[in-house]
Design an enzyme around this catalytic site. Structure first.
Site, PDB file in Angstrom:
ATOM      1  N   TYR A  54       0.831  -1.193   0.000  1.00  0.00           N
ATOM      2  CA  TYR A  54       0.000   0.000   0.000  1.00  0.00           C
ATOM      3  C   TYR A  54       0.877   1.259   0.000  1.00  0.00           C
ATOM      4  O   TYR A  54       1.678   1.466   0.913  1.00  0.00           O
ATOM      5  CB  TYR A  54      -0.926   0.037   1.215  1.00  0.00           C
ATOM      6  CG  TYR A  54      -1.899  -1.118   1.306  1.00  0.00           C
ATOM      7  CD1 TYR A  54      -2.229  -1.901   0.205  1.00  0.00           C
ATOM      8  CD2 TYR A  54      -2.505  -1.440   2.520  1.00  0.00           C
ATOM      9  CE1 TYR A  54      -3.127  -2.953   0.296  1.00  0.00           C
ATOM     10  CE2 TYR A  54      -3.412  -2.491   2.622  1.00  0.00           C
ATOM     11  CZ  TYR A  54      -3.704  -3.246   1.504  1.00  0.00           C
ATOM     12  OH  TYR A  54      -4.598  -4.292   1.612  1.00  0.00           O
ATOM     13  N   GLN A 176      -8.413 -13.144   4.197  1.00  0.00           N
ATOM     14  CA  GLN A 176      -8.962 -11.813   3.965  1.00  0.00           C
ATOM     15  C   GLN A 176      -9.489 -11.757   2.538  1.00  0.00           C
ATOM     16  O   GLN A 176      -8.729 -11.871   1.581  1.00  0.00           O
ATOM     17  CB  GLN A 176      -7.910 -10.724   4.199  1.00  0.00           C
ATOM     18  CG  GLN A 176      -8.536  -9.338   4.179  1.00  0.00           C
ATOM     19  CD  GLN A 176      -7.619  -8.240   4.657  1.00  0.00           C
ATOM     20  OE1 GLN A 176      -7.744  -7.100   4.235  1.00  0.00           O
ATOM     21  NE2 GLN A 176      -6.692  -8.555   5.555  1.00  0.00           N
ATOM     22  N   SER A 205     -13.669  -4.413   2.035  1.00  0.00           N
ATOM     23  CA  SER A 205     -14.634  -3.694   1.193  1.00  0.00           C
ATOM     24  C   SER A 205     -16.078  -4.132   1.461  1.00  0.00           C
ATOM     25  O   SER A 205     -16.832  -4.418   0.525  1.00  0.00           O
ATOM     26  CB  SER A 205     -14.295  -3.856  -0.287  1.00  0.00           C
ATOM     27  OG  SER A 205     -14.718  -2.718  -1.015  1.00  0.00           O
ATOM     28  N   GLY A 286     -12.168   1.309   5.851  1.00  0.00           N
ATOM     29  CA  GLY A 286     -11.272   2.453   5.833  1.00  0.00           C
ATOM     30  C   GLY A 286     -12.061   3.732   6.019  1.00  0.00           C
ATOM     31  O   GLY A 286     -13.278   3.726   6.184  1.00  0.00           O
TER      32      GLY A 286
END
Length: 339
Positions: A54, A176, A205, A286
């Site tokens: 990331y 995940q 998500s 997030g």
């Protein structure tokens, strides 16, 4: 906040985890990133998820700095290895070399001496599974990783990985995977295989990249501050869903009155729906500002009525993706170039 075991392990995780895949080091400034982490802590979130890939490592650095000064034993710090964007013949793999090199770099960036959950970031078809799991075993036995997980592995891959983990006496405890009202590809094969192996789902998500927040409307331009129009990665993230068309957005708009019957926003309903699945230990969310994170937490205290869930299923049925063949679909590392 609620806390549950991750899979059949003894590791307790917060039911909502904070993830910084699309924000830290990319879409928001450092001060806002820090404020989001502190809002998560204030809400009782103990589980934080990131990856070496990331923002090319900056996400790990920012998370480490934001968590500095917190009591380490209170935190469950999760990161990943295997999708490094850096050039080099050994980058982006699950080889012994890359796993060990990446773990050391992640520990430095996060400012810690151990990773609570170290995850294989997609399957690597070019490295023997035995080599990958043996390298993870080295890290567990040395104390640099406490538990091992995978991300977006298929049912067969999880079964094989879990069998090797048992032989090596290391705790493979999580997968995940994408999971939401719109993306349900793990339900038919991945979840049953994971359950048999004692692997819990740590899903990402759950709001379908923001589609299930209701901010995107059919026939309307996406909001200027939304992920769909962000220059640095947001549009690519949204394209993954193939959801920004009027058919899908109309179906999601029809979900609004269903959520309202439960006394929830559409986003809260979507999060409550994900957490309703007993196979899901926690949902990774997030935020690009602190209020986004706390606004959805009422979902934790809501038990959805079966009739409302059935109504939501009817509304979304034409646009749901549930083909089990889509599980684990992601670009694999390139094969090594011949010498």
């Amino acid at each position: 906040m609620q806390y549950v075991p991750l899979g059949r392990s003894g590791l307790m995780v917060s039911r909502v985890a904070f993830g910084n895949s699309m924000t830290h080091g990319n879409q928001i400034d450092d001060d806002t990133a820090r404020a989001c982490v502190h809002a998560a802590l204030d809400a009782g979130i103990t589980t934080f998820d990131t990856a070496d890939a990331y923002a090319d490592g900056r996400a790990e650095e920012l998370l480490g700095r934001a968590l500095a000064g917190q009591r380490r034993s209170d935190l469950v710090l999760c990161t990943k290895v295997g999708r490094s964007p850096r050039p080099g013949p050994n980058e982006g793999r699950l080889s012994r070399k890359h796993i060990h090199d990446s773990a050391e770099a992640s520990l430095r960036r996060l400012g810690t001496d151990h990773i609570d959950l170290y995850q294989a970031h997609r399957w690597d078809p070019h490295t023997p599974l035995e080599e990958t799991m043996s390298a993870f075993a080295d890290l567990v036995h040395s104390g640099k990783a406490r538990y091992i997980g995978v991300s977006e592995w298929t049912a067969d891959q999880i079964t094989a990985g879990a069998a090797l983990a048992r032989e090596l006496h290391i705790p493979l405890i999580s997968n995940q995977a994408q999971y939401s009202l719109l993306w349900r590809v793990i339900e038919r094969e991945v979840i049953p295989a994971s359950d048999r192996a004692g692997v819990g789902q740590m899903v990402w998500s759950p709001l379908a990249g923001g589609v299930l927040t209701g901010k995107y409307r059919p026939g309307a331009e996406a909001p200027g501050d939304s992920r769909a129009v962000r220059a640095q990665g947001g549009a690519r993230s949204m394209n993954r869903w193939r959801h920004l068309d009027d058919t899908v957005l109309s179906a999601v708009a029809a979900l609004d009155p269903v959520a309202a019957k439960a006394g929830l926003t559409t986003a809260q309903f979507a999060l409550a729906w994900v957490l309703r699945n007993p196979a899901v230990s926690c949902a990774v969310t997030g935020a690009s500002r602190p209020g986004q994170l706390t606004a959805n937490l009422p979902a934790l205290d809501t038990g959805l009525d079966d009739d409302l869930v059935a109504e939501a299923d009817r509304v979304l049925a034409p646009v749901v993706v549930d083909d089990p063949a889509m599980a684990g679909r992601a670009p694999a590392p390139a094969a090594p170039s011949p010498a």
